[in-house]
Design a protein around this motif. Structure first.
Motif, PDB file in Angstrom:
ATOM      1  N   GLY A 118       4.348   2.194  -6.499  1.00  0.00           N
ATOM      2  CA  GLY A 118       3.092   2.825  -5.687  1.00  0.00           C
ATOM      3  C   GLY A 118       2.227   1.625  -4.962  1.00  0.00           C
ATOM      4  N   ALA A 119       2.911   0.497  -4.751  1.00  0.00           N
ATOM      5  CA  ALA A 119       2.221  -0.524  -3.970  1.00  0.00           C
ATOM      6  C   ALA A 119       2.290   0.133  -2.613  1.00  0.00           C
ATOM      7  CB  ALA A 119       2.784  -1.939  -4.012  1.00  0.00           C
ATOM      8  N   ALA A 120       1.056  -0.056  -1.736  1.00  0.00           N
ATOM      9  CA  ALA A 120       1.037   0.325  -0.294  1.00  0.00           C
ATOM     10  C   ALA A 120       1.832  -0.552   0.375  1.00  0.00           C
ATOM     11  CB  ALA A 120      -0.406  -0.044   0.140  1.00  0.00           C
ATOM     12  N   ARG A 121       2.111  -1.944  -0.099  1.00  0.00           N
ATOM     13  CA  ARG A 121       2.689  -3.002   0.484  1.00  0.00           C
ATOM     14  C   ARG A 121       2.977  -4.022  -0.454  1.00  0.00           C
ATOM     15  NH1 ARG A 121       5.173  -6.644   3.193  1.00  0.00           N
ATOM     16  NH2 ARG A 121       4.864  -7.153   5.402  1.00  0.00           N
ATOM     17  N   ALA A 122       4.462  -4.431  -0.538  1.00  0.00           N
ATOM     18  CA  ALA A 122       4.563  -5.637  -1.363  1.00  0.00           C
ATOM     19  C   ALA A 122       5.022  -6.788  -0.504  1.00  0.00           C
ATOM     20  CB  ALA A 122       5.695  -5.260  -2.285  1.00  0.00           C
ATOM     21  N   ILE A 123       4.472  -8.172  -0.954  1.00  0.00           N
ATOM     22  CA  ILE A 123       4.357  -9.168  -0.162  1.00  0.00           C
ATOM     23  C   ILE A 123       5.430 -10.300  -0.697  1.00  0.00           C
ATOM     24  CG2 ILE A 123       3.111 -10.905   1.173  1.00  0.00           C
ATOM     25  CD1 ILE A 123       0.975  -8.827   0.554  1.00  0.00           C
ATOM     26  N   ASN A 124       6.506 -10.680  -0.012  1.00  0.00           N
ATOM     27  CA  ASN A 124       7.369 -11.554  -0.585  1.00  0.00           C
ATOM     28  C   ASN A 124       6.925 -13.055  -0.243  1.00  0.00           C
ATOM     29  OD1 ASN A 124       9.358 -13.565  -1.174  1.00  0.00           O
ATOM     30  ND2 ASN A 124      11.008 -12.164  -0.619  1.00  0.00           N
ATOM     31  N   TYR A 125       6.161 -13.710  -1.290  1.00  0.00           N
ATOM     32  CA  TYR A 125       5.358 -14.939  -1.242  1.00  0.00           C
ATOM     33  C   TYR A 125       6.221 -15.830  -0.682  1.00  0.00           C
ATOM     34  CZ  TYR A 125       6.635 -15.739  -5.908  1.00  0.00           C
ATOM     35  OH  TYR A 125       7.268 -15.934  -7.063  1.00  0.00           O
ATOM     36  N   HIS A 126       7.602 -15.956  -0.772  1.00  0.00           N
ATOM     37  CA  HIS A 126       8.463 -17.111  -0.065  1.00  0.00           C
ATOM     38  C   HIS A 126       8.768 -17.104   1.381  1.00  0.00           C
ATOM     39  CE1 HIS A 126       9.751 -18.510  -4.230  1.00  0.00           C
ATOM     40  NE2 HIS A 126      10.253 -17.437  -4.481  1.00  0.00           N
ATOM     41  N   SER A 127       8.528 -15.729   1.873  1.00  0.00           N
ATOM     42  CA  SER A 127       8.819 -15.515   3.287  1.00  0.00           C
ATOM     43  C   SER A 127       7.501 -15.024   4.368  1.00  0.00           C
ATOM     44  CB  SER A 127       9.956 -14.737   3.544  1.00  0.00           C
ATOM     45  OG  SER A 127       9.774 -13.374   2.980  1.00  0.00           O
ATOM     46  N   GLU A 128       6.508 -14.503   3.407  1.00  0.00           N
ATOM     47  CA  GLU A 128       5.381 -14.035   4.151  1.00  0.00           C
ATOM     48  C   GLU A 128       4.108 -14.578   3.992  1.00  0.00           C
ATOM     49  OE1 GLU A 128       6.039  -9.455   5.019  1.00  0.00           O
ATOM     50  OE2 GLU A 128       6.481  -9.808   2.899  1.00  0.00           O
ATOM     51  N   ASP A 129       3.128 -14.566   4.559  1.00  0.00           N
ATOM     52  CA  ASP A 129       1.682 -15.007   4.096  1.00  0.00           C
ATOM     53  C   ASP A 129       0.721 -13.916   3.828  1.00  0.00           C
ATOM     54  OD1 ASP A 129      -0.927 -15.860   3.788  1.00  0.00           O
ATOM     55  OD2 ASP A 129      -0.922 -16.895   5.942  1.00  0.00           O
ATOM     56  N   TYR A 130       0.475 -13.986   2.271  1.00  0.00           N
ATOM     57  CA  TYR A 130      -0.198 -12.740   1.888  1.00  0.00           C
ATOM     58  C   TYR A 130      -1.568 -12.650   2.351  1.00  0.00           C
ATOM     59  CZ  TYR A 130      -3.009 -15.419  -1.613  1.00  0.00           C
ATOM     60  OH  TYR A 130      -3.758 -16.213  -2.217  1.00  0.00           O
ATOM     61  N   VAL A 131      -2.118 -13.660   2.905  1.00  0.00           N
ATOM     62  CA  VAL A 131      -3.568 -13.568   3.584  1.00  0.00           C
ATOM     63  C   VAL A 131      -3.450 -12.492   4.837  1.00  0.00           C
ATOM     64  CG1 VAL A 131      -5.397 -14.817   4.364  1.00  0.00           C
ATOM     65  CG2 VAL A 131      -4.397 -15.501   2.410  1.00  0.00           C
ATOM     66  N   GLN A 132      -2.366 -13.276   5.614  1.00  0.00           N
ATOM     67  CA  GLN A 132      -2.217 -12.322   6.828  1.00  0.00           C
ATOM     68  C   GLN A 132      -2.033 -11.003   6.790  1.00  0.00           C
ATOM     69  OE1 GLN A 132       0.760 -14.330   9.487  1.00  0.00           O
ATOM     70  NE2 GLN A 132       0.625 -12.744  10.885  1.00  0.00           N
ATOM     71  N   VAL A 133      -1.044 -10.730   5.684  1.00  0.00           N
ATOM     72  CA  VAL A 133      -0.450  -9.321   5.544  1.00  0.00           C
ATOM     73  C   VAL A 133      -1.555  -8.524   5.199  1.00  0.00           C
ATOM     74  CG1 VAL A 133       0.893  -7.819   4.124  1.00  0.00           C
ATOM     75  CG2 VAL A 133       1.954 -10.041   5.114  1.00  0.00           C
ATOM     76  N   VAL A 134      -2.417  -8.802   4.294  1.00  0.00           N
ATOM     77  CA  VAL A 134      -3.357  -7.909   3.840  1.00  0.00           C
ATOM     78  C   VAL A 134      -4.532  -7.742   4.665  1.00  0.00           C
ATOM     79  CG1 VAL A 134      -2.843  -8.426   1.212  1.00  0.00           C
ATOM     80  CG2 VAL A 134      -4.750  -9.749   2.325  1.00  0.00           C
ATOM     81  N   ARG A 135      -4.782  -8.821   5.421  1.00  0.00           N
ATOM     82  CA  ARG A 135      -5.894  -8.780   6.586  1.00  0.00           C
ATOM     83  C   ARG A 135      -5.421  -7.980   7.685  1.00  0.00           C
ATOM     84  NH1 ARG A 135     -10.230 -11.809   6.026  1.00  0.00           N
ATOM     85  NH2 ARG A 135     -10.764 -11.664   8.373  1.00  0.00           N
ATOM     86  N   GLU A 136      -4.185  -7.881   8.034  1.00  0.00           N
ATOM     87  CA  GLU A 136      -3.615  -6.757   9.073  1.00  0.00           C
ATOM     88  C   GLU A 136      -3.489  -5.266   8.619  1.00  0.00           C
ATOM     89  OE1 GLU A 136       0.087  -8.562  10.223  1.00  0.00           O
ATOM     90  OE2 GLU A 136      -0.581 -10.223  11.348  1.00  0.00           O
ATOM     91  N   ALA A 137      -3.244  -5.357   7.408  1.00  0.00           N
ATOM     92  CA  ALA A 137      -3.238  -3.909   6.913  1.00  0.00           C
ATOM     93  C   ALA A 137      -4.552  -3.353   6.679  1.00  0.00           C
ATOM     94  CB  ALA A 137      -2.326  -4.205   5.298  1.00  0.00           C
ATOM     95  N   THR A 138      -5.548  -4.174   6.493  1.00  0.00           N
ATOM     96  CA  THR A 138      -6.967  -3.605   6.196  1.00  0.00           C
ATOM     97  C   THR A 138      -8.017  -3.892   7.460  1.00  0.00           C
ATOM     98  OG1 THR A 138      -7.671  -5.763   5.416  1.00  0.00           O
ATOM     99  CG2 THR A 138      -6.895  -4.119   3.716  1.00  0.00           C
TER     100      THR A 138
END
Length: 325
Positions: free
Chosen positions: A184-204
């Motif tokens: 049920g996660a809206a987005r799962a972020i692979n911390y080895h290859s993605e920056d979770y800060v950037q991903v969640v800020r873009e998604a919100t």
């Protein structure tokens, strides 16, 4: 009774089968004939000598069990012998019989196998109290949980999704990210290859997330400040990457953030009982309805507790690891 004993506590500890006297319930206590026990990272820390049990707790490992009521002490009137229950413990779960305070005992939800119910207490006590009591999570808010494929992570994702809340999760592989999104996660972020800060800020749309549940610590602390929304709440339940960090607190001040850290095990039975009541009211109906399920990575016989610990230490698991009797 059969128990698991810790030999040579420390970095190279060994878990071996042993025997110990069966406990007897005192006033307000319930004796459970154990069907299964959940394995938690705190068990590994205790075996290493880094997380001693509270003074009045059993020295035997194990913070949660499921099984049937074997006996009840004076003052306990809401269970009967043979009832299927699961319970949060301060210790003593890796054993044939376990004592639980009556405030920490819940019925096994209808439709859940008794052994699977051992995967429920620790994660849902922890997730509920941190999201709703500490972080004051409100309808319409967004959540980021680190360690999304862990027991805590899979519980957080399912609970938020069942309540209609947008939840993001970090995980360390494509398979783990896929598991998080399936739950049920809206987005799962692979911390080895993605920056979770950037991903969640873009998604919100640049806002950030309202609540962050973190067990990593270390350099995640400063990054969580960046990922959080205005008036965001960040709660740490562990510091697996380290308890020290160099932090610029300006973002915390500018965003009016709340940064908290909590533990569950040392709390009073009264506090735990309040959480138990909230779970019975708000979470157990979702489990009965099939909207939340125990996520179990693997089960091991009690005698193979060492292998279960090695599985957890490897970090390869998705969900909970359970010992069966």
């Amino acid at each position: 009774m059969r128990v698991i004993e810790v030999r040579d506590p420390g970095p190279h500890y060994r878990l071996e089968p042993g025997d110990a006297p069966a406990p007897r319930p005192q006033a307000g206590e319930i004796l459970i004939r154990t069907a299964a026990a959940g394995v938690n990272r705190a068990d590994l820390l205790q075996a290493k000598g880094k997380y001693p049990p509270p003074p009045d707790a059993s020295p035997i490992l194990g913070l949660e069990v499921s099984g049937e009521v074997a006996a009840a002490g004076p003052g306990v009137d809401h269970v009967a012998a043979g009832d299927a229950v699961c319970a949060l413990l301060a210790g003593g779960g890796y054993a044939e019989y376990a004592l639980a305070a009556q405030e920490c005992v819940l019925p096994v939800p209808n439709g859940v196998p008794v052994a699977d119910a051992a995967a429920l207490p620790e994660v849902f006590f922890t997730v509920w109290t941190n999201l709703f009591d500490t972080a004051r999570l409100a309808p319409g808010e967004t959540v980021l949980v680190h360690g999304g494929s862990s027991g805590i992570g899979t519980a957080t994702i399912q609970l938020c999704a069942a309540l209609g809340l947008q939840v993001f999760a970090t995980a360390g592989s494509a398979d783990k990210c896929a598991a998080c999104q399936k739950l049920g996660a809206a987005r799962a972020i692979n911390y080895h290859s993605e920056d979770y800060v950037q991903v969640v800020r873009e998604a919100t749309a640049g806002k950030g997330v309202d609540v962050i549940l973190d067990m990593v610590g270390g350099d995640y602390i400063a990054r969580n400040f960046e990922a959080a929304a205005m008036k965001g709440r960040i709660v740490n339940i562990a510091f697996q990457a380290g308890t020290t960090a160099t932090i610029d607190f300006a973002p915390m001040l500018g965003k009016r953030l709340t940064f908290a850290a909590t533990t569950l095990r040392p709390r009073s039975n009264t506090e735990k009982g309040a959480i138990r009541d909230a779970l019975l009211k708000n979470v157990w109906p979702l489990i009965v309805a099939g909207r939340i399920k125990p996520v179990i990575d693997r089960t091991f016989p009690l005698a193979e507790a060492q292998a279960a610990h090695e599985r957890m230490a490897s970090g390869a698991h998705i969900g909970k690891i359970v010992l069966t009797l």
